[in-house]
Design a protein around this motif. Structure first.
Motif, PDB file in Angstrom:
ATOM      1  N   ALA A 106      18.554  62.381  81.529  1.00 52.57           N
ATOM      2  CA  ALA A 106      19.693  61.560  81.948  1.00 52.57           C
ATOM      3  C   ALA A 106      20.869  62.403  82.441  1.00 52.57           C
ATOM      4  O   ALA A 106      21.934  61.861  82.748  1.00 52.57           O
ATOM      5  CB  ALA A 106      20.153  60.681  80.782  1.00 52.57           C
ATOM      6  N   GLY A 107      20.682  63.720  82.503  1.00 51.45           N
ATOM      7  CA  GLY A 107      21.751  64.601  82.952  1.00 51.45           C
ATOM      8  C   GLY A 107      22.814  64.862  81.904  1.00 51.45           C
ATOM      9  O   GLY A 107      23.947  65.230  82.223  1.00 51.45           O
ATOM     10  N   LEU A 108      22.462  64.682  80.626  1.00 51.61           N
ATOM     11  CA  LEU A 108      23.417  64.850  79.526  1.00 51.61           C
ATOM     12  C   LEU A 108      23.035  66.018  78.619  1.00 51.61           C
ATOM     13  O   LEU A 108      23.359  66.022  77.431  1.00 51.61           O
ATOM     14  CB  LEU A 108      23.492  63.553  78.707  1.00 51.61           C
ATOM     15  CG  LEU A 108      23.971  62.303  79.464  1.00 51.61           C
ATOM     16  CD1 LEU A 108      23.788  61.057  78.600  1.00 51.61           C
ATOM     17  CD2 LEU A 108      25.427  62.449  79.882  1.00 51.61           C
ATOM     18  N   GLU A 109      22.356  67.015  79.174  1.00 53.73           N
ATOM     19  CA  GLU A 109      21.869  68.127  78.361  1.00 53.73           C
ATOM     20  C   GLU A 109      22.998  68.842  77.615  1.00 53.73           C
ATOM     21  O   GLU A 109      22.811  69.304  76.490  1.00 53.73           O
ATOM     22  CB  GLU A 109      21.124  69.133  79.241  1.00 53.73           C
ATOM     23  CG  GLU A 109      20.546  70.318  78.471  1.00 53.73           C
ATOM     24  CD  GLU A 109      19.781  71.275  79.377  1.00 53.73           C
ATOM     25  OE1 GLU A 109      19.313  72.310  78.878  1.00 53.73           O
ATOM     26  OE2 GLU A 109      19.662  70.982  80.586  1.00 53.73           O
ATOM     27  N   ASP A 159      20.927  54.682  79.121  1.00 52.97           N
ATOM     28  CA  ASP A 159      20.135  54.038  80.171  1.00 52.97           C
ATOM     29  C   ASP A 159      20.999  53.582  81.350  1.00 52.97           C
ATOM     30  O   ASP A 159      20.602  53.700  82.517  1.00 52.97           O
ATOM     31  CB  ASP A 159      19.414  52.837  79.558  1.00 52.97           C
ATOM     32  CG  ASP A 159      18.195  52.414  80.362  1.00 52.97           C
ATOM     33  OD1 ASP A 159      17.800  53.153  81.286  1.00 52.97           O
ATOM     34  OD2 ASP A 159      17.630  51.351  80.056  1.00 52.97           O
ATOM     35  N   ARG A 160      22.197  53.078  81.041  1.00 55.99           N
ATOM     36  CA  ARG A 160      23.057  52.534  82.097  1.00 55.99           C
ATOM     37  C   ARG A 160      24.031  53.569  82.664  1.00 55.99           C
ATOM     38  O   ARG A 160      24.821  53.246  83.545  1.00 55.99           O
ATOM     39  CB  ARG A 160      23.862  51.352  81.526  1.00 55.99           C
ATOM     40  CG  ARG A 160      22.992  50.174  81.089  1.00 55.99           C
ATOM     41  CD  ARG A 160      22.302  49.517  82.272  1.00 55.99           C
ATOM     42  NE  ARG A 160      21.425  48.444  81.871  1.00 55.99           N
ATOM     43  CZ  ARG A 160      21.815  47.182  81.660  1.00 55.99           C
ATOM     44  NH1 ARG A 160      23.089  46.848  81.810  1.00 55.99           N
ATOM     45  NH2 ARG A 160      20.946  46.261  81.308  1.00 55.99           N
ATOM     46  N   GLY A 161      23.969  54.801  82.133  1.00 54.45           N
ATOM     47  CA  GLY A 161      24.809  55.858  82.675  1.00 54.45           C
ATOM     48  C   GLY A 161      26.281  55.693  82.363  1.00 54.45           C
ATOM     49  O   GLY A 161      27.135  55.986  83.200  1.00 54.45           O
ATOM     50  N   TRP A 162      26.602  55.238  81.154  1.00 55.74           N
ATOM     51  CA  TRP A 162      28.002  55.047  80.777  1.00 55.74           C
ATOM     52  C   TRP A 162      28.727  56.373  80.541  1.00 55.74           C
ATOM     53  O   TRP A 162      29.944  56.395  80.423  1.00 55.74           O
ATOM     54  CB  TRP A 162      28.098  54.173  79.523  1.00 55.74           C
ATOM     55  CG  TRP A 162      27.628  52.768  79.740  1.00 55.74           C
ATOM     56  CD1 TRP A 162      27.306  52.181  80.936  1.00 55.74           C
ATOM     57  CD2 TRP A 162      27.410  51.770  78.732  1.00 55.74           C
ATOM     58  NE1 TRP A 162      26.903  50.889  80.741  1.00 55.74           N
ATOM     59  CE2 TRP A 162      26.959  50.600  79.397  1.00 55.74           C
ATOM     60  CE3 TRP A 162      27.546  51.748  77.351  1.00 55.74           C
ATOM     61  CZ2 TRP A 162      26.651  49.429  78.709  1.00 55.74           C
ATOM     62  CZ3 TRP A 162      27.247  50.583  76.660  1.00 55.74           C
ATOM     63  CH2 TRP A 162      26.808  49.433  77.339  1.00 55.74           C
ATOM     64  N   GLY A 163      27.982  57.461  80.420  1.00 49.65           N
ATOM     65  CA  GLY A 163      28.600  58.767  80.224  1.00 49.65           C
ATOM     66  C   GLY A 163      28.504  59.270  78.795  1.00 49.65           C
ATOM     67  O   GLY A 163      28.089  58.555  77.878  1.00 49.65           O
ATOM     68  N   GLY A 164      28.930  60.528  78.603  1.00 48.49           N
ATOM     69  CA  GLY A 164      28.809  61.166  77.303  1.00 48.49           C
ATOM     70  C   GLY A 164      29.708  60.571  76.239  1.00 48.49           C
ATOM     71  O   GLY A 164      29.321  60.482  75.058  1.00 48.49           O
TER      72      GLY A 164
END
Length: 406
Positions: free
Chosen positions: A38-41, A95-100
């Motif tokens: 999800a790009g949140l590594e 899932d919805r990309g709400w952010g970190g």
């Protein structure tokens, strides 16, 4: 071995252990890969640390409530319902990309609710089993079985090693556990007196256990050893992926195979061998695990993963049995809660942040120098093992246990 606890008590407890640990295994093992996908590594270490932060607060308060007569079943019910809903929302945020930020907030709220359930379930089980030292090991294998099945389901049924689907499924199971508590037997709440001070209400009086030399050694060993161990679930799946494994979640269940064997042998081991040597064996397995990881080879990594279960069962579960048998009955729930605070709170918070920092130090241009990463953690486990070996006294001498000697 023959279980002396009636089936009407043992079977519901076994089911509770199976599904609670199954729900945890459903998403914890794959969580790093979900965040990476999800790009949140960059949030991996902080996200895992949320549970550690919660462990500083929730278990002691809930343990104190249980010791003071509040129904442990009702506590579990509301904790499960709250934790399940919040976990589902957390994976929805991913899932919805709400952010970190929203993800970490929901993760922290979920952790505050779910963190105390482990020590609470353990306390209930140890209180209801007729022979805790002989029966807790076999009971705990149901938890391990749940974790194994969860890994298989995620990798081969849901195909969700990097998908939020694993989290949605776990959330549904946890909510279901809340309803399942209605079918648990009428377990007795503790009958200790009412808390009269804020220290007692918050369970802070459990810290008096550190005045006892062996209690202190057990608690400190579990705490310090847990710091390098915290790297196992966040970073071993990433190492597996780097080596080309397609189903890291299922592969990680190799560790539970040795855990099952160790748990089944635990009653015999603790009956015939002094606890010092049982725990020391677990610590040595922990050293060998990271030493094998440092070889950075597929076969060595698999062997190291397989050793993890034996390491965990022999030092962690044995420590819980030690507290159940050696601590004053009126303090048992708080002793298990303190153990959860130290291992789930102090160990994991320091461990996730420190091993996360070490991971980023060992990573450049997307490539991690795994041999140096694991050998650094291996050196830490050696130091803790030496501390335990030199500090624990016990009630006897030699290798084999004498009657009534722990």
């Amino acid at each position: 071995m023959r279980i002396s606890t009636p089936k009407r008590i043992f079977v519901p407890l076994a089911a509770l252990f199976f599904f609670q640990w199954g729900a945890s295994g459903m998403w914890n093992v794959s969580f790093s890969n979900v965040l990476r996908h999800a790009g949140l590594e960059r949030f991996i270490a902080i996200a895992f640390a949320c549970n550690a932060i919660a462990s500083f607060v929730s278990p002691l308060i809930v343990g104190a409530m249980a010791d003071r007569g509040v129904s442990p079943i009702k506590l579990l019910r509301w904790l499960y319902w709250s934790a399940g809903v919040l976990l589902g929302l957390m994976f929805l945020a991913i899932d919805r990309g709400w952010g970190g930020g929203p993800m970490l907030t929901l993760m922290q709220m979920h952790s505050l609710c779910f963190s105390p359930t482990t020590s609470l379930v353990t306390t209930i089980a140890l209180a209801e089993l007729h022979k805790p030292s002989a029966e807790f090991g076999p009971l705990r294998t149901w938890a391990t079985g749940g974790w194994i099945v969860a890994g298989w389901v995620v990798s081969w049924v849901l195909v969700a090693d990097s998908s939020p689907l694993c989290g949605y499924t776990a959330a549904a199971i946890i909510v279901g556990l809340g309803f399942a508590t209605y079918f648990l037997p009428g377990l007795k709440p503790a009958t200790a007196g009412r808390a009269t001070t804020w220290t007692e209400r918050l369970g802070l009086d459990a810290w008096q256990l550190f005045k006892h030399h062996d209690h202190r050694t057990i608690l400190l060993t579990a705490t310090l050893f847990g710091i390098p161990v915290a790297a196992f679930y966040p970073f071993t799946p990433l190492h597996l992926t780097a080596l080309g494994f397609d189903h890291p979640t299922a592969t990680m269940t190799l560790g539970q195979a040795s855990e099952v064997a160790s748990l089944l042998l635990l009653a015999t081991l603790t009956r015939t061998i002094r606890l010092k040597w049982v725990i020391l064996a677990g610590l040595v397995f922990g050293i060998l695990r990271y030493a094998l990881f440092s070889l950075d080879q597929s076969a060595a990594l698999l062997c190291g993963i397989a050793l993890h279960g034996a390491c965990y069962a022999l030092y962690n579960v044995t420590a819980q049995i030690y507290l159940a048998e050696r601590v004053d009955p009126a303090m048992k729930a708080r002793a298990q809660a303190l153990f959860a605070v130290l291992t789930g709170g102090v160990s994991n918070l320091c461990g996730y942040l420190a091993t996360g920092w070490w991971f980023h130090r060992m990573t450049a241009d997307g490539v991690t120098h795994w041999p140096v990463y694991w050998i650094g953690l291996c050196a830490t486990t050696v130091a803790v093992t030496l501390y335990f070996t030199l500090s624990y006294h016990g009630a006897g001498t030699g290798f084999f246990r004498k009657p009534a000697v722990r």
